[in-house]
Structure formats: structure tokens, C-alpha cells
Design an enzyme around this catalytic site. Structure first.
Site: not given
Length: 393
Positions: A72, A80, A123
Site C-alpha cells: 500500500r 475506490e 499490507r
């Protein structure tokens, strides 16, 4: 979300932290551990990896030491596109496409970490460099993402913020007025629609239908304004308002309020103009009805007068005919009387002449041998008679 995709066995950190206490904070030259493509940069560390794919505008998968890790990007947030619980957001697909174009599969990148290595989804958190270019900041510079930070990771926040300011000033991406889905574009579309519909105000003498159509158009634009006001009163910590938090939102709200106020005034103006035109039409209809009634009364009076005149003429004609008939009858009677009198006088004269010769009988009647053949008046018993005038025929 797993930190390792397809990993079996133990977990290996993408960023190895130098644990040796002998590394002083003032060391200017980072110690380097060569092998497996890993480079450590002081306390924070960095690593070389190969991009295997782009997940969305701020997330990539990389190959590191034979394993695929999900990374990330630090300090940048894009709309999104892959969250199953959220709709695809404005400019989300464009952000993903941009990252795919910059980091196609096989691209070598340098990953640099901050204080916290992973997020709550497992992540890895990293700044992604393509050569000397900070990809995190480039996403914001294109207007495809906004600066964000989750403490304590703020190391790369400043360059992303600066890139975001550049995008805002240039009107790129999320700040563009030419991309239909952006908030500035929606506000601009409202203002344009308001300008167009305000210019369509019907003239004072337009049909009532024109005023009604204009009212419908005004209502449609006002409904859009209501929707925008609700949007701009929403959560500024999430898209689509996230890029405009602060003064930008206030400015957009003011533009929507101004457009709404003009539209509300136009509604009042249109309503008043329609009412005035309705009154004019009603007055005109009333005047027309009055004139029609007067004309009908005039024609009725004329017709009645004509009929009365015709009736009087018929009566006069009948009276004249009756009078003429009476006069003719009287004249005929007078003529008959005259003729009768004339005939009687002639008869009496003739009778006197004729009856003078016969010899009267002792009873006063003439003898049957007198030779008189005219009208006679017999005495009772019929033995004697006297000549009389014959009635006229």
C-alpha cells in the site's frame, strides 16, 4: 488481506530492520547488506522489488525474494475501485489506469518504509520510487489521489501534499471541471444549467403552458442543486469531498447557494408572471363574453324588431286587404243598388206605360188581355195584380 500472497511457511519481513545497537543515529553512510536484492537504509530501510500487478490506484503487488507481497503506497489515497462494499468512485479507474501505465508488470521499483511497516489489512506500507521519482507524489500530482497520513508514518507526506496543491491549482483530475463526475464539474454544470434556464424566462404575454414548462425546468435544476447541497454537507474525510476539504468545500457550497437563490427567485418571478397572464386572459375572456352578450342582445333586438315589423306589415296588409274587400263589397253593393234603382225606375216607367192601357176590372185588377209580361204583385185571392220592378240579379 494477507501480507504475503501464496507464501507457505514462516513470515519474512519485506523490510529488515537493523537491530544492531551499535548503529549510531549520526551515521551518514548507510551500511549495506548485499544479497537477495535487499538494501537497508539506516533505521528505515529500503528494498528493490519487481512489480507483478496493480490492484488499484494506491496498491500494487511486488515480487520480493521469490514471493509476492501486497504494498500500500504511503501518504496517498485514491478513489475506490475494488472494495466490494463500495461503488466505484469518481476517478478511481483513472487512478488505477495511471498506476498501471507507470508500473507495468516487470517494472523494478525501490520501496522505502516509514516507522510502521504494515497496515491493519496486513499490507506493507511503502514509498514507491521509480528511479528518483516518488510515484506516491506523482499520483497526487495528476489529481488522481490526495495526501493522507496515519501516524506515525509522515515521512513522505510533504511531497505528496505539494503535488496535490499543484494538481488543485492546475485543475487536474479530481479538481477538473471538465470531468463529469468530479464535484467541481457538478457544481459547474449546475451553474451552467441555471444560467440557461434563467435565460428562458417566458415573456409577459406567453402562453400559460410556456410558464408551466419553465416552472418544470426550474424545478429540475433546483432538484440538482438540492442534491449538490446534500453532497457538499457530507463527510469531508471521504471521497468525493476528501480532495476539497476545508476552504474548497466552503467555496463550492457558496456557489451552489448562489445558484439556488437565483433559481428560487426565478420560480417566484415565473409564478407571478403566470398569475398576471392568467388574470389578463381571464379579463380578456370576460370582456369578450360581455361583448358577445351585448352583440347577441343587439342581434336579438334587431331580430325581434324585424319580426315585429314583419308582423305589423302582415297585419297592415291584411287590414288593407280587408278594407279593400270591404270597399269593393260596398262598391259592389252600391253598384248593385244603383243598378237596381236604375232598373226599377226603368221598370216603373215601362209598367206605367204598359198598365195605362189595360182596362181595369171592377175589382181593381187589370184584365188578362193587357199583354203585360213583367213582374206582378197579385192582390189577395190572385184575381188582380199590379206591375212591380223585377229584382236585379
Amino acid at each position: 488481506m494477507l501480507s504475503k500472497i501464496g507464501r507457505s511457511g514462516g513470515t519474512m519481513s519485506l523490510f529488515a530492520v537493523v537491530a544492531a545497537h551499535k548503529v549510531a543515529a549520526t551515521v551518514a553512510t548507510a551500511s549495506m547488506l548485499l544479497g537477495a536484492g535487499v538494501v537497508y537504509d539506516g533505521l528505515y530501510g529500503s528494498a528493490m522489488a519487481t512489480v507483478t500487478g496493480v490492484v488499484d490506484g494506491d496498491t500494487i503487488d511486488v515480487l520480493y525474494k521469490g514471493e509476492v507481497d501486497r504494498v500500500r503506497l504511503l501518504n496517498v489515497n485514491t478513489p475506490e475501485t475494488v472494495d466490494p462494499d463500495k461503488p466505484v468512485e469518481c476517478m478511481g479507474p483513472e487512478a488505477s489506469d495511471y498506476l498501471k501505465s507507470r508500473l507495468p508488470a516487470g517494472t523494478e521499483v525501490r520501496l522505502e518504509r516509514d516507522k510502521e511497516t504494515k497496515d491493519g489489512y496486513g499490507r506493507y506500507l511503502a514509498a514507491v520510487f521509480l528511479g528518483d521519482e516518488l510515484v506516491n507524489a506523482e499520483i497526487a500530482r495528476q489529481g488522481l489521489g490526495v495526501a493522507m497520513s496515519v501516524a506515525p508514518n509522515t515521512k513522505y507526506l510533504a511531497p505528496v501534499q505539494q503535488a496535490q496543491v499543484e494538481a488543485q491549482q492546475a485543475g487536474r483530475g479530481l479538481y477538473s471541471s471538465d470531468v463529469d463526475c468530479t464535484v467541481p464539474a457538478k457544481v459547474g454544470q449546475l451553474e451552467e444549467s441555471a444560467t440557461e434556464v434563467l435565460a428562458e424566462q417566458p415573456t409577459a404575454t406567453a402562453t400559460l403552458a410556456s410558464f408551466d414548462w419553465h416552472a418544470d425546468d426550474l424545478g429540475a435544476v433546483l432538484a440538482t442543486a438540492v442534491t449538490l447541497r446534500q453532497l457538499l454537507d457530507g463527510d469531508t474525510t471521504a471521497f468525493p469531498l476528501l480532495p476539497h476539504a476545508g476552504a474548497d468545500v466552503i467555496s463550492l457550497q457558496a456557489r451552489v447557494r448562489d445558484a439556488s437563490a437565483e433559481l428560487d427567485q426565478a420560480v417566484d418571478t415565473n409564478t407571478s408572471a403566470r398569475a398576471a397572464q392568467q388574470k389578463r386572459l381571464d379579463d380578456a375572456a370576460e370582456e369578450a363574453a360581455r361583448k358577445a352578450a351585448e352583440e347577441a342582445a343587439r342581434k336579438a333586438a334587431e331580430e325581434a324588431a324585424r319580426e315585429a315589423a314583419e308582423e305589423a306589415a302582415r297585419e297592415a296588409a291584411q287590414e288593407a286587404a280587408t278594407r279593400r274587400a270591404a270597399e269593393q263589397s260596398a262598391a259592389a253593393a252600391a253598384e248593385a243598388t244603383r243598378r237596381s234603382a236604375s232598373a226599377g225606375s226603368s221598370t216603373r216607367s215601362s209598367t206605367a206605360t204598359k198598365t195605362a192601357a189595360p182596362t181595369q176590372s171592377s175589382g181593381g185588377s187589370s184584365s188578362g188581355s193587357s199583354g203585360y209580361t213583367g213582374c206582378r204583385s197579385y192582390a189577395p185571392g190572385g184575381k188582380s195584380w199590379t206591375p212591380i220592378p223585377c229584382p236585379s240579379r
